[in-house]
Design a protein around this motif. Structure first.
Motif, PDB file in Angstrom:
ATOM      1  N   UNK A  96       0.840  -1.187   0.000  1.00 50.80           N
ATOM      2  CA  UNK A  96       0.000   0.000   0.000  1.00 50.80           C
ATOM      3  C   UNK A  96       0.880   1.243   0.000  1.00 50.80           C
ATOM      4  N   UNK A 142     -14.266   1.300  -8.023  1.00 47.23           N
ATOM      5  CA  UNK A 142     -13.404   0.629  -7.063  1.00 47.23           C
ATOM      6  C   UNK A 142     -11.984   0.496  -7.595  1.00 47.23           C
ATOM      7  N   UNK A 170      -8.742   2.255  -6.126  1.00 49.55           N
ATOM      8  CA  UNK A 170      -7.647   1.459  -5.563  1.00 49.55           C
ATOM      9  C   UNK A 170      -6.391   1.650  -6.399  1.00 49.55           C
ATOM     10  N   UNK A 208      -6.003   3.758   2.717  1.00 48.35           N
ATOM     11  CA  UNK A 208      -5.661   2.511   3.396  1.00 48.35           C
ATOM     12  C   UNK A 208      -4.409   2.675   4.240  1.00 48.35           C
ATOM     13  N   UNK A 257      -4.997   2.174   7.941  1.00 43.49           N
ATOM     14  CA  UNK A 257      -4.545   0.817   8.219  1.00 43.49           C
ATOM     15  C   UNK A 257      -5.701  -0.183   8.051  1.00 43.49           C
ATOM     16  N   UNK A 296      -8.135  -1.701   4.605  1.00 40.35           N
ATOM     17  CA  UNK A 296      -8.367  -1.578   3.171  1.00 40.35           C
ATOM     18  C   UNK A 296      -9.824  -1.823   2.784  1.00 40.35           C
ATOM     19  N   UNK A 297     -10.644  -2.279   3.740  1.00 44.06           N
ATOM     20  CA  UNK A 297     -12.041  -2.623   3.445  1.00 44.06           C
ATOM     21  C   UNK A 297     -12.118  -3.577   2.260  1.00 44.06           C
ATOM     22  N   UNK A 298     -11.224  -4.511   2.248  1.00 49.40           N
ATOM     23  CA  UNK A 298     -11.119  -5.408   1.105  1.00 49.40           C
ATOM     24  C   UNK A 298     -10.553  -6.711   1.648  1.00 49.40           C
ATOM     25  N   UNK A 313     -14.863  -5.037  -0.311  1.00 54.76           N
ATOM     26  CA  UNK A 313     -14.621  -5.466  -1.672  1.00 54.76           C
ATOM     27  C   UNK A 313     -13.848  -6.762  -1.644  1.00 54.76           C
ATOM     28  N   UNK A 314     -14.089  -7.560  -2.642  1.00 49.43           N
ATOM     29  CA  UNK A 314     -13.471  -8.885  -2.686  1.00 49.43           C
ATOM     30  C   UNK A 314     -12.428  -8.932  -3.784  1.00 49.43           C
ATOM     31  N   UNK A 360      -2.214  -5.649   2.022  1.00 51.21           N
ATOM     32  CA  UNK A 360      -2.929  -5.339   3.261  1.00 51.21           C
ATOM     33  C   UNK A 360      -4.432  -5.536   3.129  1.00 51.21           C
TER      34      UNK A 360
END
Lengths: 367, 367
Positions: free
Chosen positions: A62, A122, A126, B65, B69, B71-73, B103-104, B127
């Motif tokens: 990241x 998304x 990202x 992110x 810390x 990433x919601x992923x 998110x996946x 991460x």
DNA sequence: TTGTAGGCGTTATCAG
DNA sequence: CTGATAACGCCTACAA
């Protein structure tokens, strides 16, 4: 003093600074050891390596991405993850990506334009380096915005009318033409078509190939024989039933994608009809599992793996060589795979040569 | 002075600072408008919104992110993207993820432990907040390392012996037991099994269920009838051929996954054998397309969508509630779906009750 | 009601 | 041959 400078075993991942402290060198040196980006004495290297092991350091991509403004990762948006066509494409994409040092983030839209939009956002947020997209067909302005910003984007399988970007597509017209022409050569004159969703480019192209083949063979198109499905199993089933319930049903049906073809077969079975004796079938898209159907399906096969490969190569070129001005387009060629699901109609019309048949008719008796 | 402070149209994405400058407010205010995280006057909000529109600002999740810390992923590592079982799971996962604001990122290992390792590293380095994994079955130390570091990890479909983490699995023993018991009830005594790769937990469990069912019915296991496939179509084909070439071949075959079942059917067809007349078949895993097979397959169905849902819920719980000490395990229940591919054997052995059969034997005549 | 400033972990530009 | 140090873009005390 760092939050982690006390020697205790923390659960937080180690950072470059931690490694530097343990190794007794500077952060810069650690970074250079990690990336091999400038000379470091063997002795120092050793120390750094040991510290890395000890702390189980792993780079934080990241932070890396933020700094480098590059994520080495691109998106792959497919419109139906359960469709074998797309899973085959995924393989081609993954292989190329790995070879070229990229990671793939796979998104599934299930033909839902809203999900497509969310996925694009998304990926852009990202900071994926680019996107491979099989568009649902709705032209939302977001794509234009991305392209204006010169965001690397490659469409595959389908293109969007009015959007000019790189693309890898199949010669759908040619594929359909071959399929329908083959049916005509076998003696069929009443040929139905179960097509995909109208807004999708592939659907209209495949319909176009159907029309041209009829025209070239002097057959007049009958609107009743042209049906629009939904690219899924149930759609293939329902539209095939529609065709069968016509006063004068077709002797052959051309189905324009794999899932719908399965639905069509189910429909014929539910009506107790034999393939190809009662109704012949040609499907678009070949897939491994078709081999266990009896009779085996005649299909228009797409080079799926190459689809993925070409698309990935094109995208990576865009990402790395930047924007060559003109959008590149790759046109792939389909292959008609002739098996037993066609064949001659039972009662040939009087106006055609009846010298068709052959060994193909032998096989296949449904139920 | 920022690199972008001159008003010219740049191609670089706008930042919070850019928006702040254009709106004539501070970065903090912009951030708070974006996140609704403190009161901002309507007037100021308007200005910020306008600037956002004008600059086509989109948040940079990478920076986000890094700072948060989080990433919601999370990652979803499947062992075969072309397997309908996994694509169904994907759907369940995606739906829950979206509902919970995640998110996946989907990775495919193709049963290759090296690719599994790379995917895990990738996800950890990017991460991702956690990982959903269907393990290939090789126990590399990296998993232990992740778990030691309390990295949220949920295994599904399979568990790893000796690794204690959250898991969602099927009661495979019960599923196999039902399947084999059903075959016995129909009069079969020589029942072959085409299993999966030995190192995979599901394979051994399904074998175990087979054994228990034989035992419970007083049938002695014959080593010749037990074959290990590779979980793919070709493996199912090859091992079925092996069984058929036995001096005394089985009257029924239990195949422990969907792809291998298709291979098994192909093998029977290539030998000109009828299902279930010559050989009965029960497969593990139900899938939509099975519905067009004739005779239709009797299968042990897994609740695939729920698999994905449960796994995702478990993972998100781990991520958000942190580490409740004990690993949670969810055990899902399979369902035997009885269709026509079983049936009674043609010449019942003399030592068994011949009061079986019924309407099921009517259907299905291959070829 | 809003602004200032420091830091997340990494890399790159200077110095030394 | 190696070290300081300043960004990357965002968030969030703390201050006003």
């Amino acid at each position: 003093m760092s939050r982690r400078s006390q020697g205790g075993t923390s659960n937080l991942p180690a950072t470059v600074a931690d490694v530097a402290r343990v190794a007794g060198v500077s952060g810069a040196t650690v970074s250079h050891v990690l990336n091999g980006t400038r000379y470091v004495s063997d002795e120092t290297k050793q120390k750094v390596q040991r510290a890395i092991e000890e702390l189980r350091y792993e780079v934080n991509s990241v932070a890396q991405s933020l700094k480098r403004n590059r994520s080495q990762m691109f998106g792959l948006i497919v419109s139906d993850i359960a469709n074998p066509f797309f899973t085959a494409v995924v393989r081609g994409v993954e292989d190329v990506a790995q070879r070229r040092g990229y990671n793939v983030i796979l998104c599934n839209t299930d033909e839902d334009p809203a999900r497509e939009l969310r996925s694009l956002q998304l990926l852009h947020q990202k900071r994926a380096d680019g996107v491979l997209l099989s568009p649902t067909g709705i032209h939302h302005g977001y794509l234009d915005r991305l392209l204006e910003a010169a965001y690397p984007l490659v469409c595959f399988d389908r293109v969007l009318p009015g959007v000019s970007c790189d693309a890898v597509v199949l010669d759908n017209v040619a594929g359909s033409y071959q399929a329908v022409d083959h049916l005509v050569a076998l003696g069929h004159r009443r040929i139905g078509i179960v097509g995909g969703v109208g807004r999708v480019g592939t659907s209209t192209e495949r319909l176009e190939g159907y029309r041209r083949a009829l025209l070239a063979n002097g057959i007049i198109e009958e609107p009743d024989l042209v049906r629009e499905g939904n690219s899924r199993l149930d759609g293939g089933f329902a539209r095939t039933i529609d065709l069968l319930e016509l006063p004068n049903p077709p002797s052959a049906i051309f189905v324009t994608n794999n899932l719908m073809t399965l639905g069509a077969i189910a429909a014929l079975q539910s009506r107790g009809l034999r393939i190809p004796g009662d109704v012949a079938i040609v499907g678009f898209d070949d897939f491994e599992w078709a081999m266990i159907l009896r009779p085996r399906l005649t299909t228009v096969a797409q080079p799926t793996y190459e689809f993925g490969q070409m698309a990935a190569e094109l995208l990576i070129a865009r990402i790395e060589q930047g924007v060559g001005d003109a959008p590149r387009r790759v046109l792939l060629t389909p292959t008609l795979r002739i098996r037993e699901s066609c064949g001659a109609i039972r009662v040939p019309h009087q106006d055609e040569f009846a010298q068709v048949f052959g060994s193909l008719t032998a096989a296949g008796h449904g139920r």
